[in-house]
Design a protein around this motif. Structure first.
Motif, PDB file in Angstrom:
ATOM      1  N   ASP A 420      -8.432  -6.988-137.005  1.00 39.20           N
ATOM      2  CA  ASP A 420      -8.496  -6.629-136.294  1.00 39.20           C
ATOM      3  C   ASP A 420      -9.094  -6.448-134.605  1.00 39.20           C
ATOM      4  O   ASP A 420      -9.856  -5.992-134.219  1.00 39.20           O
ATOM      5  CB  ASP A 420      -8.190  -7.986-135.989  1.00 39.20           C
ATOM      6  CG  ASP A 420      -8.203  -9.348-137.150  1.00 39.20           C
ATOM      7  OD1 ASP A 420      -9.406  -8.500-137.716  1.00 39.20           O
ATOM      8  OD2 ASP A 420      -7.781 -10.168-137.317  1.00 39.20           O
ATOM      9  N   LEU A 421      -8.115  -5.307-134.242  1.00 42.71           N
ATOM     10  CA  LEU A 421      -8.064  -4.535-133.174  1.00 42.71           C
ATOM     11  C   LEU A 421      -9.085  -3.128-133.203  1.00 42.71           C
ATOM     12  O   LEU A 421     -10.272  -3.268-132.102  1.00 42.71           O
ATOM     13  CB  LEU A 421      -6.582  -3.724-132.438  1.00 42.71           C
ATOM     14  CG  LEU A 421      -5.117  -4.699-132.486  1.00 42.71           C
ATOM     15  CD1 LEU A 421      -4.424  -4.005-132.547  1.00 42.71           C
ATOM     16  CD2 LEU A 421      -5.419  -5.455-131.706  1.00 42.71           C
ATOM     17  N   VAL A 519      -5.822  -1.268-119.051  1.00 36.76           N
ATOM     18  CA  VAL A 519      -4.988  -1.818-120.594  1.00 36.76           C
ATOM     19  C   VAL A 519      -5.144  -2.832-121.170  1.00 36.76           C
ATOM     20  O   VAL A 519      -4.154  -3.536-120.278  1.00 36.76           O
ATOM     21  CB  VAL A 519      -3.749  -1.144-119.619  1.00 36.76           C
ATOM     22  CG1 VAL A 519      -2.756  -0.263-121.061  1.00 36.76           C
ATOM     23  CG2 VAL A 519      -4.210   0.288-119.351  1.00 36.76           C
ATOM     24  N   ILE A 520      -5.316  -2.858-121.992  1.00 38.71           N
ATOM     25  CA  ILE A 520      -4.614  -3.658-122.807  1.00 38.71           C
ATOM     26  C   ILE A 520      -2.831  -3.872-123.761  1.00 38.71           C
ATOM     27  O   ILE A 520      -3.034  -2.936-124.766  1.00 38.71           O
ATOM     28  CB  ILE A 520      -5.783  -4.199-123.468  1.00 38.71           C
ATOM     29  CG1 ILE A 520      -7.064  -4.531-123.417  1.00 38.71           C
ATOM     30  CG2 ILE A 520      -5.133  -5.715-124.991  1.00 38.71           C
ATOM     31  CD1 ILE A 520      -7.846  -3.246-123.020  1.00 38.71           C
ATOM     32  N   PHE A 521      -2.190  -4.105-123.438  1.00 40.73           N
ATOM     33  CA  PHE A 521      -0.927  -4.635-124.680  1.00 40.73           C
ATOM     34  C   PHE A 521      -0.873  -5.097-125.145  1.00 40.73           C
ATOM     35  O   PHE A 521      -0.896  -6.613-125.018  1.00 40.73           O
ATOM     36  CB  PHE A 521       0.013  -4.343-122.434  1.00 40.73           C
ATOM     37  CG  PHE A 521       0.099  -3.844-121.720  1.00 40.73           C
ATOM     38  CD1 PHE A 521       0.884  -2.384-121.579  1.00 40.73           C
ATOM     39  CD2 PHE A 521      -0.521  -3.540-120.669  1.00 40.73           C
ATOM     40  CE1 PHE A 521       0.900  -1.311-120.755  1.00 40.73           C
ATOM     41  CE2 PHE A 521      -0.235  -2.747-119.577  1.00 40.73           C
ATOM     42  CZ  PHE A 521       0.005  -1.277-119.816  1.00 40.73           C
ATOM     43  N   ILE A 578     -13.357 -10.194-125.652  1.00 36.36           N
ATOM     44  CA  ILE A 578     -13.019  -8.826-125.537  1.00 36.36           C
ATOM     45  C   ILE A 578     -14.519  -8.562-124.477  1.00 36.36           C
ATOM     46  O   ILE A 578     -13.454  -7.544-124.021  1.00 36.36           O
ATOM     47  CB  ILE A 578     -12.955  -8.438-127.071  1.00 36.36           C
ATOM     48  CG1 ILE A 578     -12.638  -8.846-128.194  1.00 36.36           C
ATOM     49  CG2 ILE A 578     -13.011  -7.050-126.566  1.00 36.36           C
ATOM     50  CD1 ILE A 578     -10.487  -8.251-128.209  1.00 36.36           C
ATOM     51  N   ASP A 579     -14.860  -8.352-124.158  1.00 35.31           N
ATOM     52  CA  ASP A 579     -15.941  -7.958-123.467  1.00 35.31           C
ATOM     53  C   ASP A 579     -15.615  -7.979-122.107  1.00 35.31           C
ATOM     54  O   ASP A 579     -15.572  -7.034-121.037  1.00 35.31           O
ATOM     55  CB  ASP A 579     -17.911  -8.436-123.731  1.00 35.31           C
ATOM     56  CG  ASP A 579     -18.241  -8.056-124.495  1.00 35.31           C
ATOM     57  OD1 ASP A 579     -17.664  -6.572-125.630  1.00 35.31           O
ATOM     58  OD2 ASP A 579     -19.430  -8.826-125.094  1.00 35.31           O
ATOM     59  N   ALA A 580     -15.091  -8.926-121.570  1.00 34.38           N
ATOM     60  CA  ALA A 580     -14.454  -9.842-120.042  1.00 34.38           C
ATOM     61  C   ALA A 580     -12.971  -8.789-120.212  1.00 34.38           C
ATOM     62  O   ALA A 580     -13.048  -8.086-119.086  1.00 34.38           O
ATOM     63  CB  ALA A 580     -14.265 -10.837-120.269  1.00 34.38           C
ATOM     64  N   LEU A 590      -1.681  -9.251-124.665  1.00 34.79           N
ATOM     65  CA  LEU A 590      -1.546 -10.287-125.920  1.00 34.79           C
ATOM     66  C   LEU A 590      -0.161 -10.142-126.394  1.00 34.79           C
ATOM     67  O   LEU A 590       0.044  -9.788-126.928  1.00 34.79           O
ATOM     68  CB  LEU A 590      -2.636  -9.869-126.633  1.00 34.79           C
ATOM     69  CG  LEU A 590      -4.001  -9.188-126.409  1.00 34.79           C
ATOM     70  CD1 LEU A 590      -5.041  -8.714-127.429  1.00 34.79           C
ATOM     71  CD2 LEU A 590      -4.797 -10.338-125.455  1.00 34.79           C
ATOM     72  N   ASP A 591       0.430 -11.710-125.887  1.00 38.46           N
ATOM     73  CA  ASP A 591       1.450 -12.008-126.260  1.00 38.46           C
ATOM     74  C   ASP A 591       1.338 -12.848-127.449  1.00 38.46           C
ATOM     75  O   ASP A 591       1.027 -13.373-127.821  1.00 38.46           O
ATOM     76  CB  ASP A 591       1.959 -12.554-126.263  1.00 38.46           C
ATOM     77  CG  ASP A 591       3.782 -13.222-126.722  1.00 38.46           C
ATOM     78  OD1 ASP A 591       3.736 -12.587-126.929  1.00 38.46           O
ATOM     79  OD2 ASP A 591       4.154 -13.836-125.614  1.00 38.46           O
TER      80      ASP A 591
END
Length: 613
Positions: A420-421, A519-521, A578-580, A590-591
């Motif tokens: 999915d990522l 950065v998306i953790f 995701i765009d935002a 994202l937990d």
């Protein structure tokens, strides 16, 4: 004791100095960094390196190198590591004496084991205080940090006189950027940093001195060209050290129609949907890659830019390490690990493959003599040992493993999360996979979308996926993602990490907040040290010391100033904008509550440990 009076004064609204002071040794050091185009110096300030931060304050005002303040010195080294992997430029990190220097060591050791160029500057108390128990003394008469760095640097020295700075800096930088590359360390006492420089500007132009060398063993290249022309069934193994040369390597593969596999750290250099790609060989790899190398009809295995360590050689597997092997590398240390190879080609990989491509063009060996590989076949991971007849041999086909199907309301399976990522984030995304199960899931299942076959992430030295293959400290990817984002502010960076790693080094998320970085953790939350837990189960060992308390990482991220979302099901993931998230100038966490029972692909590690049941 970490403080910086000059920066604190500015923050408090005190007037900035009207006249720049005469150039001192700290200012000369920063002037050299500015000459090299260094943009950031990662670190944590302190009393013993206050002159460096004074110089950085002046440099920042004129658009030169500026400080990026980490929350822990190891995190600063991870950031410099990530910055270098992204840009190919020199990462610079500094720390004060004593605990500041010792905190750096894990990050520096990781860079050393992974061959990442880095300039490491640490402070010392003033020379007259040596041997008198000065605060945080870390000289040869105290806690000897120079002695400690000896074992994880390519160059390591104490600057004991102002006149030494230029000579030792040049020697250090040449060692950092020449094979074998790696971190270099200068320890500079406070009074030396404050000493007036005997020059008013850098005496030398380091840009010309540090240009990459194109050394080449032409005779070996000629021999390889003949071998490649005569081989009926060659296979190419692309390692993580091929970043600069990947376009030239893929051109040779396509001209000759040679199928290729990658090492785990080389996966991010190629489009996983390339018609010649046959998967990952090594840790968390694919059956198709292993089967291809074990195929008795393969008469040439061309391994390029790989260290042949445990993970990249599939635990030193004889399917790779045999007499069919030709090893191309710039590092003699890497070549020394393949004494059974029938040919070693030493030299800059880019130059080697530019020469090979030119020779293929001249000799016209593409076409009739090359194996023909069909494209477009769809096979599942379970069926990758199937073959299809081709003009020259039988070629294994590969398609991307998708993981088991899951219901939208079920717990998120890590294998599906990786899929999915890759589906959700744009093709420009950089991914970093942290030590532990995170890297296993990413290496096996992560496959981002590419707009077209030419989009090979060649704009980045590190490719679209970065891992750490040797020292592998937990939390490396967290700091590394910050450094990557600073090196590439135009695209999102996704850090795939575990709950254990976030508890260990998650404070660096605060730096992403302060710097406004996209950065998306992605936290794989299973309330456990996952590799430990599954490793114990696979080994039939005692189940002990892996459990972590339930933790709300989304709440923690919000407390640090980041955006955050809690993901409990696959359906939750699809509700994200995701765009935002990718356009926001700041981090998002994202937990993700993953299925804790899905077993990661860590069989190679278990086999090497001798614990696999």
């Amino acid at each position: 004791m970490r403080f910086n009076n000059s920066l604190a004064s500015t923050d408090a609204g005190w007037p900035e100095p009207k006249v720049s002071p005469p150039l001192n040794i700290a200012g000369l050091l920063i002037a050299y960094l500015e000459q090299l185009g260094v943009e950031q110096v990662f670190g944590v300030p302190g009393g013993a390196i206050e002159p460096i931060y004074n110089a950085l304050a002046q440099s920042s005002r004129r658009g030169g190198p500026r400080p990026v303040v980490a929350r822990h010195e190891a995190g600063a080294a991870f950031m410099a590591d990530g910055y270098t992997r992204e840009t190919g430029a020199l990462g610079v990190v500094c720390a004060t004496s004593g605990p500041g220097a010792t905190n750096l060591i894990t990050g520096v050791a990781c860079a050393y084991d992974n061959g990442i160029p880095m300039l490491v500057i640490t402070g010392q108390p003033a020379l007259p205080g040596f041997g008198r128990r000065a605060l945080q003394e870390s000289s040869c008469t105290g806690i000897n940090t120079v002695g400690m760095f000896r074992y994880c640097t390519q160059y390591n020295s104490l600057v004991s006189h102002p006149e030494q700075l230029e000579a030792k800096l040049i020697a250090a930088l040449m060692r950092a950027t020449r094979t074998p590359r790696g971190p270099v360390h200068l320890s500079i006492p406070l009074d030396i940093l404050n000493s007036p420089a005997t020059v008013v500007a850098p005496s030398y132009d380091l840009r010309t001195m540090l240009k990459p060398s194109s050394m080449l063993d032409q005779q070996a290249v000629d021999s390889l060209s003949v071998m490649l022309r005569e081989a009926r069934n060659p296979v190419l193994l692309i390692g993580g050290w091929c970043g600069e040369a990947i376009a030239s390597i893929l051109r040779v593969a396509e001209l000759r129609q040679v199928p290729f596999v990658t090492t785990p750290d080389g996966k991010g250099l190629v489009d996983p949907r390339h018609p010649l790609y046959r998967g990952v060989f090594g840790f968390a790899g694919h059956a198709s890659a292993e089967a291809m190398l074990r195929d008795k009809s393969v008469d040439l295995i061309l391994a390029v830019g790989t260290s042949m360590n445990e993970w990249t050689s599939s635990g030193w597997s004889d399917s790779l390490l045999n007499t069919r092997l030709v090893h191309v590398d710039e590092s003699d240390d890497h070549l020394a690990r393949t004494p059974m190879a029938k040919l070693h080609v030493s030299g800059r990989i880019l130059t080697v493959f530019e020469k090979l491509g030119a020779q293929i063009d001249t000799a016209g060996i593409a076409g009739a003599d090359a194996p023909t590989v069909r494209t477009g076949a769809e096979v599942t991971e379970a069926a990758t040992v199937a073959t299809v007849a081709t003009a020259g041999h039988e070629a294994l086909l590969f398609t991307l493993p998708a993981g088991p199907a899951q219901a939208p309301d079920a717990k998120v399976k890590p294998s599906q999360l990786m899929h999915d990522l890759g589906r959700l984030f744009p093709a420009t995304t950089r991914y970093l996979a942290d030590a532990g199960n995170s890297v296993a899931w990413a290496v096996h299942y992560l496959a981002p979308q590419f707009a077209h076959s030419d989009e090979r992430s060649t704009s980045s030295h590190g490719g679209w996926l970065r891992t750490t293959m040797d020292f592998a400290p937990m939390g490396w990817a967290i700091g590394g993602a910050v450094g990557t984002a600073l090196g590439n502010p135009d695209g999102p960076v996704v850090c795939i990490t575990g709950d254990g790693s976030l508890m260990m080094n998650g404070q660096e998320l605060s730096v992403a907040v302060a710097e406004g970085l996209t950065v998306i953790f992605v936290v794989l939350n299973d309330a456990a040290l996952g590799m430990v837990k599954h490793g114990q189960r696979l080994a039939g060992a005692e189940q002990i010391a892996f459990a972590l308390p339930p933790t709300d990482f989304a709440m923690l991220a919000r407390a640090l100033g980041a955006e955050a979302h809690t993901i409990r099901t696959a359906a939750d993931l699809d509700t994200l904008d995701i765009d935002a998230i990718c356009s926001r100038k700041g981090p998002t966490l994202l937990d993700v509550f993953i299925d804790p029972e899905e077993v990661p692909p860590i069989g190679v590690r278990m086999r090497v440990l001798g614990t696999l049941l």
